[in-house]
Design a protein around this motif. Sequence first.
Motif, PDB file in Angstrom:
ATOM      1  N   UNK A  10      95.646  26.868  45.452  1.00  0.00           N
ATOM      2  CA  UNK A  10      95.286  28.124  46.117  1.00  0.00           C
ATOM      3  C   UNK A  10      96.350  28.427  47.176  1.00  0.00           C
ATOM      4  N   UNK A 161      91.761  27.801  51.920  1.00  0.00           N
ATOM      5  CA  UNK A 161      92.790  28.622  52.565  1.00  0.00           C
ATOM      6  C   UNK A 161      92.328  29.097  53.946  1.00  0.00           C
ATOM      7  N   UNK A 318      85.565  42.520  52.891  1.00  0.00           N
ATOM      8  CA  UNK A 318      84.528  41.491  52.910  1.00  0.00           C
ATOM      9  C   UNK A 318      84.670  40.707  54.202  1.00  0.00           C
ATOM     10  N   UNK A 319      83.551  40.300  54.788  1.00  0.00           N
ATOM     11  CA  UNK A 319      83.606  39.358  55.896  1.00  0.00           C
ATOM     12  C   UNK A 319      82.888  38.098  55.425  1.00  0.00           C
ATOM     13  N   UNK A 320      83.555  36.953  55.613  1.00  0.00           N
ATOM     14  CA  UNK A 320      83.074  35.708  55.016  1.00  0.00           C
ATOM     15  C   UNK A 320      82.880  34.644  56.087  1.00  0.00           C
ATOM     16  N   UNK A 324      87.419  31.177  51.848  1.00  0.00           N
ATOM     17  CA  UNK A 324      87.287  32.186  50.800  1.00  0.00           C
ATOM     18  C   UNK A 324      86.847  31.608  49.455  1.00  0.00           C
ATOM     19  N   UNK A 325      86.927  30.288  49.283  1.00  0.00           N
ATOM     20  CA  UNK A 325      86.550  29.719  47.991  1.00  0.00           C
ATOM     21  C   UNK A 325      85.050  29.439  47.903  1.00  0.00           C
ATOM     22  N   UNK A 326      84.456  28.972  48.999  1.00  0.00           N
ATOM     23  CA  UNK A 326      83.038  28.616  48.953  1.00  0.00           C
ATOM     24  C   UNK A 326      82.206  29.315  50.022  1.00  0.00           C
ATOM     25  N   UNK A 327      82.854  30.135  50.840  1.00  0.00           N
ATOM     26  CA  UNK A 327      82.140  30.776  51.935  1.00  0.00           C
ATOM     27  C   UNK A 327      81.111  31.790  51.455  1.00  0.00           C
ATOM     28  N   UNK A 328      80.310  32.256  52.409  1.00  0.00           N
ATOM     29  CA  UNK A 328      79.252  33.218  52.090  1.00  0.00           C
ATOM     30  C   UNK A 328      79.585  34.545  52.755  1.00  0.00           C
ATOM     31  N   UNK A 329      79.423  35.640  52.028  1.00  0.00           N
ATOM     32  CA  UNK A 329      79.704  36.946  52.630  1.00  0.00           C
ATOM     33  C   UNK A 329      78.652  37.274  53.679  1.00  0.00           C
ATOM     34  N   UNK A 352      92.043  39.695  48.354  1.00  0.00           N
ATOM     35  CA  UNK A 352      91.057  39.024  47.496  1.00  0.00           C
ATOM     36  C   UNK A 352      91.490  39.090  46.029  1.00  0.00           C
ATOM     37  N   UNK A 403      84.489  26.800  42.809  1.00  0.00           N
ATOM     38  CA  UNK A 403      85.081  28.113  42.569  1.00  0.00           C
ATOM     39  C   UNK A 403      86.428  28.107  41.869  1.00  0.00           C
ATOM     40  N   UNK A 407      88.192  31.452  40.390  1.00  0.00           N
ATOM     41  CA  UNK A 407      89.467  31.788  41.016  1.00  0.00           C
ATOM     42  C   UNK A 407      90.537  32.013  39.959  1.00  0.00           C
TER      43      UNK A 407
ATOM     44  N   UNK B   6      80.781  44.443  52.014  1.00  0.00           N
ATOM     45  CA  UNK B   6      80.711  44.075  50.602  1.00  0.00           C
ATOM     46  C   UNK B   6      80.124  42.668  50.454  1.00  0.00           C
ATOM     47  N   UNK B   7      79.054  42.525  49.692  1.00  0.00           N
ATOM     48  CA  UNK B   7      78.403  41.226  49.507  1.00  0.00           C
ATOM     49  C   UNK B   7      78.651  40.740  48.086  1.00  0.00           C
ATOM     50  N   UNK B   8      79.067  39.492  47.946  1.00  0.00           N
ATOM     51  CA  UNK B   8      79.258  38.967  46.594  1.00  0.00           C
ATOM     52  C   UNK B   8      79.223  37.451  46.620  1.00  0.00           C
ATOM     53  N   UNK B  10      80.651  33.651  45.942  1.00  0.00           N
ATOM     54  CA  UNK B  10      81.964  33.046  46.096  1.00  0.00           C
ATOM     55  C   UNK B  10      82.519  32.703  44.706  1.00  0.00           C
ATOM     56  N   UNK B  11      83.776  32.479  44.530  1.00  0.00           N
ATOM     57  CA  UNK B  11      84.850  32.581  45.516  1.00  0.00           C
ATOM     58  C   UNK B  11      85.263  34.023  45.796  1.00  0.00           C
ATOM     59  N   UNK B  12      85.919  34.200  46.944  1.00  0.00           N
ATOM     60  CA  UNK B  12      86.257  35.549  47.375  1.00  0.00           C
ATOM     61  C   UNK B  12      87.733  35.872  47.195  1.00  0.00           C
ATOM     62  N   UNK B  13      88.482  34.930  46.645  1.00  0.00           N
ATOM     63  CA  UNK B  13      89.866  35.252  46.301  1.00  0.00           C
ATOM     64  C   UNK B  13      90.121  34.835  44.854  1.00  0.00           C
ATOM     65  N   UNK B  14      91.144  35.420  44.263  1.00  0.00           N
ATOM     66  CA  UNK B  14      91.446  35.153  42.867  1.00  0.00           C
ATOM     67  C   UNK B  14      92.934  34.917  42.660  1.00  0.00           C
ATOM     68  N   UNK B  15      93.250  34.383  41.521  1.00  0.00           N
ATOM     69  CA  UNK B  15      94.648  34.257  41.115  1.00  0.00           C
ATOM     70  C   UNK B  15      95.220  35.662  40.900  1.00  0.00           C
TER      71      UNK B  15
END
Lengths: 434, 313
Positions: A10, A161, A318-320, A324-329, A352, A403, A407, B6-8, B10-15
Amino acid sequence: MGNALVGVKVPHRKHTASVNAKTISAVSEVIMPMQMHIGAPATPCVKVGDKVLIGDKIGEQNGFVSSAVFASVSGTVKKISEIELSNGKSTQAVLIESDGEMKKSEGISVPQINSREDLIEAMKNCGLVGLGGAGFPTYVKFSAEEENFEDLILNGAECEPYITSDSYTMENLSEDIYLAISKILEFFPFKRVIIGIENNKPEAIKKMKEIANRNEKISVKVLSSLYPQGGEKVLVYHTTGKIAGEGKLPIHVKCVVCNVTTMQKLGEFLRTGMPLVSKCVTVDGACVAEPLNIIAPIGTPIKNLFEECGSFRDEPYKVVYGGPMMGITVPSLELPIMKNTNAVLALSEKETRSKKTTACIRCGACVNHCPFGINPPAIATAFRKGEFDEAVKNGVNLCMECGCCSYICPARRPIVQNHRLIKAALKNQKGGNK
Amino acid sequence: MEKMLHISSSPHINTHKTTTTIMLDVILALIPAWIAGIVIFGSRAFLVVAVCIAFCVLSEYVFNLVIKKEQTIGDLSAVVTGLLLGLNLYANTPLWQCAVGSVFAIVIVKCFFGGIGKNIVNPAITARVFMLIAFSTMAKSAFPLDSTASATPLVNLKMYLAADVPTGSERLITLLFGNHGGAIGETCAIALMLGGIYLIIRHVIKWQTPVFYILTVFVFSLLVSKFDLYFATAQILSGGLMIGAIYMATDYTTSPLTPFGKIIFSVGAGAITCLIRFYGNYPEGVSFAILLMNILNPYIDKWSRKRLFGGDK
């Protein structure tokens, strides 16, 4: 030891790595949820109108797996009401209006530790929970049977990250960590203490090696920077070679895993007697004007942290809470930082890299990047057909929701979300059959 | 409350990779082979491939329009199918046959099965085999079987092997640069390998597939020819092996998920290729071999599952 587990590379984005932490104390009010841990929520032990000082207990531990809550500012209890947390669950919260004086409670005194029971009691009285994110009450881990205390693993991987709050702790507060380790070694029969750190943190590694040199039981294991090194089972495997498979906890393979910041907070409590009332939080993301590590009272609303960083550069997408991989929005910026919050991120849509979900092209990236060898396409097919056994056979219950699969997915399939749904459905099914 | 965030899950980033970028990489990797084909066979080589691409994209567009499905041509997979099909045809293929083959590939092989990711066999290969069977008896056809029309290296090699006293055949350097008879994109081994290396570096394909496929053909050829190094090398540089092993056997949808599965797939495809080449009626067997392995793919996927962490299987 067998082969290293796979994962994903990542982007690091550790913008706050060499920046000094900023302390905030001028907060007008704090919101203290009674549920900042795994287990039963604490019971409020103050009334509206009560005057409290920093370190005063405001929430009583409620049962075995639970944790007490302490006032993080001095002031007056204004309100006790239900609030909805970011995970959708409701809990009681105590709202304290600060008097701006930040006066410490007179009851704070250095604890006397003369036995294992004293140490466990100290963990309780500190309100200590796993600060890496999970929030599992720390004392419970140390209440296991005697023969399970073989390896103590300190998690300093910080593989997500952006986050640098654990690095901050390791670099600047290593003496507290050492104090906690030595007290634990005094009363617990651990054979080894291994501090696992990803190789992208040379400064933290240096500091931890310094304390490792003082005791032959302590060692530092430098890990490759491959997410998810900080996953509990991954860390246990890469530091000791022990395998905690499906349904097993580290304790089942005689390991206790603690985050380095958890250890530091224990050390701080042993040194000063001040329970867990403040937290170093990484505030970052492309929408934040000036990314910073901030030491703030627990319960500080998230919006205050962002204000401290020069507010938003752009409207966040988004606010987390957490990485960013396992966090909650976070649904609202009014929500507070909690005991187990190590970061708050305001992410832009661009960083993102989120895109519309498209059809699975069977590229196999999810399968080949899963640390545990889980087969997401097979699980998705099984779930569509209602074949739950097949989903279990392909490892859905082993999924730690790190994730990697989502990802890496070029079709942006919500794989982790799918696994959560299936696991929840399986749990319900099991409950229904009883 | 202020504007909703925005609610979603995880994960919140991507390749950075998407299906489109992957397809774009495959297209880029195939461009050298196309250019080589144009240099070797002339402007008609351009036209044949262009017609295939155009009809592939058009038929997917129209199909989605007709069944009122969301448009998918933006993922560029239809371009890849057209490109691959075109490169597998001879430069003198009548253009109407190219068009029919393209529509067959997209509509029958891909869209009827549910579109990208759902087809069970490779569209380009299946269309090529369809054209081979449907048009081969025609005077002007995609695959002239009559040997005077095109003496491809594989036909020569078959004669080379059959002869008691081996006669000279294509020089290896000719095979490497592709200046000989064959389909537009299959002859220039250098261009194909260049694209293959690009795809491996970009993590679009795994090295296991082409390496094990080509290695299997090499070893099989060595054994058949009693360790004739020239023969074995000529075998791996001839016919559709390079384009098949690098670009068609690596098709995500119709090949196994795990590296181990890919090895089984490739070794199987290599063996079938050789059986057809050495003992079959057709001079070439790559298309049939990959097609057969495509059909076995669900089983290979089952046999080649990864061991779960802490699991005993």
